[in-house]
Write a protein that holds these residues in place. Structure first.
Motif, PDB file in Angstrom:
ATOM      1  N   GLY A 311       0.767  -1.214   0.031  1.00  0.00           N
ATOM      2  CA  GLY A 311      -0.095   0.027   0.037  1.00  0.00           C
ATOM      3  C   GLY A 311       0.946   1.010  -0.199  1.00  0.00           C
ATOM      4  O   GLY A 311       2.002   1.317   0.208  1.00  0.00           O
ATOM      5  N   ALA A 312       0.209   2.651   0.027  1.00  0.00           N
ATOM      6  CA  ALA A 312       0.710   3.751  -0.001  1.00  0.00           C
ATOM      7  C   ALA A 312       1.581   3.977   1.159  1.00  0.00           C
ATOM      8  O   ALA A 312       2.452   4.905   1.233  1.00  0.00           O
ATOM      9  CB  ALA A 312      -0.115   4.822  -0.311  1.00  0.00           C
ATOM     10  N   CYS A 313       1.202   3.292   2.208  1.00  0.00           N
ATOM     11  CA  CYS A 313       1.846   3.590   3.727  1.00  0.00           C
ATOM     12  C   CYS A 313       2.576   2.110   4.375  1.00  0.00           C
ATOM     13  O   CYS A 313       2.870   2.235   5.546  1.00  0.00           O
ATOM     14  CB  CYS A 313       0.608   4.160   4.656  1.00  0.00           C
ATOM     15  SG  CYS A 313      -0.158   5.533   4.042  1.00  0.00           S
ATOM     16  N   ASP A 314       2.731   1.477   3.483  1.00  0.00           N
ATOM     17  CA  ASP A 314       3.553   0.316   3.955  1.00  0.00           C
ATOM     18  C   ASP A 314       5.070   0.017   3.365  1.00  0.00           C
ATOM     19  O   ASP A 314       5.362  -1.203   3.104  1.00  0.00           O
ATOM     20  CB  ASP A 314       2.742  -0.882   3.361  1.00  0.00           C
ATOM     21  CG  ASP A 314       1.142  -0.908   3.977  1.00  0.00           C
ATOM     22  OD1 ASP A 314       0.953  -0.262   4.838  1.00  0.00           O
ATOM     23  OD2 ASP A 314       0.250  -1.223   3.236  1.00  0.00           O
ATOM     24  N   PRO A 315       5.805   0.968   3.580  1.00  0.00           N
ATOM     25  CA  PRO A 315       7.237   0.664   3.031  1.00  0.00           C
ATOM     26  C   PRO A 315       8.265  -0.037   4.198  1.00  0.00           C
ATOM     27  O   PRO A 315       7.506  -0.232   5.401  1.00  0.00           O
ATOM     28  CB  PRO A 315       7.873   1.923   3.093  1.00  0.00           C
ATOM     29  CG  PRO A 315       7.237   2.972   3.807  1.00  0.00           C
ATOM     30  CD  PRO A 315       5.715   2.211   3.936  1.00  0.00           C
ATOM     31  N   GLU A 316       8.990  -0.729   3.690  1.00  0.00           N
ATOM     32  CA  GLU A 316       9.968  -1.407   4.779  1.00  0.00           C
ATOM     33  C   GLU A 316      11.365  -0.625   4.675  1.00  0.00           C
ATOM     34  O   GLU A 316      11.751  -0.414   3.698  1.00  0.00           O
ATOM     35  CB  GLU A 316      10.299  -2.780   4.322  1.00  0.00           C
ATOM     36  CG  GLU A 316      11.172  -3.568   5.429  1.00  0.00           C
ATOM     37  CD  GLU A 316      11.496  -5.005   4.857  1.00  0.00           C
ATOM     38  OE1 GLU A 316      10.787  -5.750   5.373  1.00  0.00           O
ATOM     39  OE2 GLU A 316      12.409  -5.289   3.886  1.00  0.00           O
ATOM     40  N   LYS A 369      24.758  -4.927  12.156  1.00  0.00           N
ATOM     41  CA  LYS A 369      23.726  -5.712  11.898  1.00  0.00           C
ATOM     42  C   LYS A 369      22.559  -4.695  11.329  1.00  0.00           C
ATOM     43  O   LYS A 369      23.077  -3.450  11.076  1.00  0.00           O
ATOM     44  CB  LYS A 369      22.891  -6.049  13.213  1.00  0.00           C
ATOM     45  CG  LYS A 369      23.792  -7.393  13.926  1.00  0.00           C
ATOM     46  CD  LYS A 369      23.178  -7.825  15.319  1.00  0.00           C
ATOM     47  CE  LYS A 369      23.815  -8.873  15.670  1.00  0.00           C
ATOM     48  NZ  LYS A 369      23.319  -9.195  17.160  1.00  0.00           N
ATOM     49  N   THR A 370      21.585  -5.091  10.747  1.00  0.00           N
ATOM     50  CA  THR A 370      20.643  -4.214  10.052  1.00  0.00           C
ATOM     51  C   THR A 370      19.301  -4.161  10.964  1.00  0.00           C
ATOM     52  O   THR A 370      18.753  -5.284  11.408  1.00  0.00           O
ATOM     53  CB  THR A 370      20.073  -4.912   8.707  1.00  0.00           C
ATOM     54  OG1 THR A 370      21.468  -4.805   7.918  1.00  0.00           O
ATOM     55  CG2 THR A 370      19.200  -3.950   7.891  1.00  0.00           C
ATOM     56  N   ALA A 371      18.993  -2.974  11.313  1.00  0.00           N
ATOM     57  CA  ALA A 371      17.616  -2.736  11.887  1.00  0.00           C
ATOM     58  C   ALA A 371      16.517  -2.496  10.840  1.00  0.00           C
ATOM     59  O   ALA A 371      16.708  -1.830   9.793  1.00  0.00           O
ATOM     60  CB  ALA A 371      17.503  -1.282  12.582  1.00  0.00           C
ATOM     61  N   THR A 372      15.428  -3.610  10.703  1.00  0.00           N
ATOM     62  CA  THR A 372      14.682  -3.398   9.669  1.00  0.00           C
ATOM     63  C   THR A 372      13.114  -3.019  10.539  1.00  0.00           C
ATOM     64  O   THR A 372      12.679  -3.545  11.485  1.00  0.00           O
ATOM     65  CB  THR A 372      14.345  -4.808   9.161  1.00  0.00           C
ATOM     66  OG1 THR A 372      15.668  -5.205   8.601  1.00  0.00           O
ATOM     67  CG2 THR A 372      13.159  -4.854   8.199  1.00  0.00           C
ATOM     68  N   PHE A 373      12.553  -2.305   9.712  1.00  0.00           N
ATOM     69  CA  PHE A 373      11.288  -1.395  10.402  1.00  0.00           C
ATOM     70  C   PHE A 373      10.146  -1.497   9.159  1.00  0.00           C
ATOM     71  O   PHE A 373      10.516  -1.159   8.059  1.00  0.00           O
ATOM     72  CB  PHE A 373      11.532  -0.050  10.745  1.00  0.00           C
ATOM     73  CG  PHE A 373      12.410   0.095  11.824  1.00  0.00           C
ATOM     74  CD1 PHE A 373      12.216  -0.437  13.178  1.00  0.00           C
ATOM     75  CD2 PHE A 373      13.413   0.939  11.580  1.00  0.00           C
ATOM     76  CE1 PHE A 373      13.255   0.032  13.795  1.00  0.00           C
ATOM     77  CE2 PHE A 373      14.302   0.971  12.561  1.00  0.00           C
ATOM     78  CZ  PHE A 373      14.302   0.717  13.715  1.00  0.00           C
ATOM     79  N   ALA A 374       8.727  -2.209   9.473  1.00  0.00           N
ATOM     80  CA  ALA A 374       7.908  -2.502   8.509  1.00  0.00           C
ATOM     81  C   ALA A 374       6.912  -1.306   8.943  1.00  0.00           C
ATOM     82  O   ALA A 374       6.203  -1.116  10.237  1.00  0.00           O
ATOM     83  CB  ALA A 374       7.224  -3.741   8.759  1.00  0.00           C
ATOM     84  N   LEU A 375       6.854  -0.359   8.139  1.00  0.00           N
ATOM     85  CA  LEU A 375       5.953   0.765   8.448  1.00  0.00           C
ATOM     86  C   LEU A 375       4.304   0.569   8.072  1.00  0.00           C
ATOM     87  O   LEU A 375       4.376  -0.359   7.254  1.00  0.00           O
ATOM     88  CB  LEU A 375       6.341   2.170   7.947  1.00  0.00           C
ATOM     89  CG  LEU A 375       7.387   2.738   8.621  1.00  0.00           C
ATOM     90  CD1 LEU A 375       8.845   2.174   8.463  1.00  0.00           C
ATOM     91  CD2 LEU A 375       7.733   4.297   8.123  1.00  0.00           C
TER      92      LEU A 375
END
Length: 540
Positions: A311-316, A369-375
């Motif tokens: 969706g429009a508001c769902d970037p990672e 390490k990589t911090a991953t955020f699902a918005l």
């Protein structure tokens, strides 16, 4: 014992419990204690704010009359409370056995100790000659000891007289003797480390004169060993402030009205906490920002990588973080979102995600390490009071990743398109946004069941008699089981203040609770309040 071993042992004990034993463990023996399991060696434990989760209180024997009338409460789960309890004031008066910092520090070095100040049982400093001479003697002893030491650690904090439930703090200052001691020691040498034990922010007028500040908060019964490990480098601090430390109480938006009016005025409005201090004109008032916390190592941040979602508001969002120092450590990566051109007034930015990474040292750079955020939609949305739902407007949003609210290390832009078409904003409520606006105070009359006891005392002569009765009860409070276990001896004035201030702030409806129903809410509302509000019991 390592956390993993502790968890494994706890799970093994629970697995051996019968169903009845498990139900009893989460139900509670009474209002404050758990049910033990003698068969498995599990003792009954006094908890803070629990165990309330799954049962109604059946007895009023522990704290006093009326508690049997309480309904189900939903507070901390027992496991959380067991892990975080500290021997404090009020409902945090847990009978734990904290380890002594001096003994723990002695495992690393030869420790000499001087009191330096006395713990006060009053928020009013005794200005008498003998008291001043006694305080000066304690401070001089500490200064003499510090003069010949290789390093100096000053442990300070807020005693029970300064912070508790049921009464408000008078300011952000530490007790004057503690500030005076730190300033005096720091004036003679620069390698002073201040350790703070407190439940809320404090002002630090001496902060520029000391080498470091270690904020321990109320760390629990193993705080002595933890303090020693942190000071001598056996452990690396990795905590972050969950609140802004301001330079003074006057820097807070509530300072203009708090304590000066009958009701609380939320001057913060949308800018609660760090959102207020994020405004450029308030940044100079910050001592330590929200999310701040240093370490014995340093961390480097890479560039942000964005991957579109469904969706429009769902970037990672992904960002790489590396340990750039020589020791292992942890970093809390924080993601803040800011709408670039909002149609309505919004906070400058808001915390939406965070992640803690544990990183080992190594050849430059160390472990990465990589911090991953699902918005998602709520990361960009605000509450539309007209539509009574959340909405996110189309437009550009800045994504800010950093080590604190004031330390942004990497940034990117995400454009929301197709969520909600932009439209003209509604007319603003001018009074809501006027910095100088303060609503008029609510009148004392008419009283309601939600009015505090203090208002009843001010409005009627019978209320004054009630106030005097409450003061008598406050003086007698240490005779109750609860008071005798929590505060004793020199702490008696604290308990009296605790009981009195708490009672004065209770709603009138609690008279039904604390008289075991002898005064019902119906009687209070149809008889007492009617008589007061119609002037039949007017104040003389």
């Amino acid at each position: 014992m390592a956390p993993a071993d502790l968890r494994a042992e706890a799970e093994a004990i629970v697995a051996r419990m019968s169903l009845d034993e498990r139900v009893a463990a989460v139900s509670g023996r009474d209002w404050w204690t758990t049910v033990g399991c003698a068969r498995l060696g599990v003792k009954s434990v006094w908890l803070s704010d629990g165990p309330h989760g799954l049962r109604k209180c059946k007895s009023s024997a522990v704290v006093g009359g009326g508690l049997s009338l309480t309904t189900e409460a939903h507070c901390y789960p027992t496991a959380v409370t067991l892990g975080s309890s500290f021997d404090g004031n009020g409902s945090s008066g847990v009978n734990c056995a904290p380890d002594a910092p001096l003994a723990a520090l002695g495992a690393y070095a030869t420790i000499s100790h001087a009191a330096g100040y006395e713990l006060t049982t009053s928020r009013v400093v005794d200005g008498g000659f003998r008291a001043r001479r006694r305080r000066k003697r304690l401070r001089d002893e500490a200064l003499a000891l510090a003069a010949g030491a290789d390093a100096v650690v000053v442990v300070a904090g807020l005693p029970q007289a300064y912070e508790s439930e049921c009464y408000d703090r008078l300011g952000l200052d530490l007790p004057p003797d503690q500030d005076a001691l730190i300033a005096a020691v720091a004036a003679t040498r620069r390698d002073v480390v201040v350790v703070l034990q407190n439940g809320s922010p404090v002002a630090m007028p001496w902060v520029g004169d000391v080498a470091a500040v270690l904020e321990m908060y109320l760390a629990g019964e193993a705080c002595g060993a933890a303090l020693a490990d942190l000071l001598f480098g056996a452990a690396n601090p990795g905590g972050k402030l969950a609140e802004t430390f301001a330079k003074s109480a006057a820097a807070h938006p509530s300072a203009r009205t708090f304590g000066k009016m009958r009701q609380v005025v939320y001057d913060d409005r949308l800018d609660v906490g760090y959102r207020h201090f994020a405004r450029p004109r308030h940044a100079r008032d910050v001592l330590f920002p929200f999310g701040h916390g240093l370490s014995y190592t340093t961390f480097t941040y890479g560039e942000i990588a964005l991957t579109p979602g469904a969706g429009a508001c769902d970037p990672e969002l992904r960002v790489a973080v590396a340990n750039a120092g020589a020791v292992a450590g942890s970093e809390v990566v924080q993601l803040y979102v800011s709408e670039r051109n909002p149609r309505l007034r919004r906070p400058l930015f808001e915390l939406k995600r965070f992640a803690k990474l544990f990183l080992e040292p190594g050849a430059a750079p160390g472990e990465t390490k990589t911090a991953t955020f699902a918005l998602d939609f709520r990361c960009f949305a605000y509450w539309d009071s007209r539509l009574e739902k959340w909405r996110a407007d189309d437009g550009a949003f800045d994504l800010l990743v950093g080590a604190s609210s004031a330390d942004v290390r990497s940034r990117a832009t995400w454009t929301v398109a197709g969520a909600t078409p932009r439209s003209a904003p509604p007319p603003p409520d001018e009074t809501f946004f006027m910095d100088a606006y303060v609503p008029p105070p609510d009148p004392i009359l008419p009283l309601t069941l939600r009015s505090p006891m203090r208002d009843l005392a001010q409005a009627t002569w019978c209320g004054r008699l009630l106030l005097e009765a409450i003061k008598v009860l406050a003086r007698a409070a240490p005779l109750m089981d609860f008071g005798a276990e929590v505060l004793q001896g020199d702490d008696l004035p604290l308990l009296q203040a605790f009981c009195h201030e708490g009672a004065m702030g209770l709603p009138i409806s609690h008279l039904a609770l604390h008289t075991c129903g002898k005064l019902s809410e119906a009687w209070l509302e149809t008889r007492l309040l009617v008589a007061v509000n119609e002037g039949l019991l007017a104040a003389a």
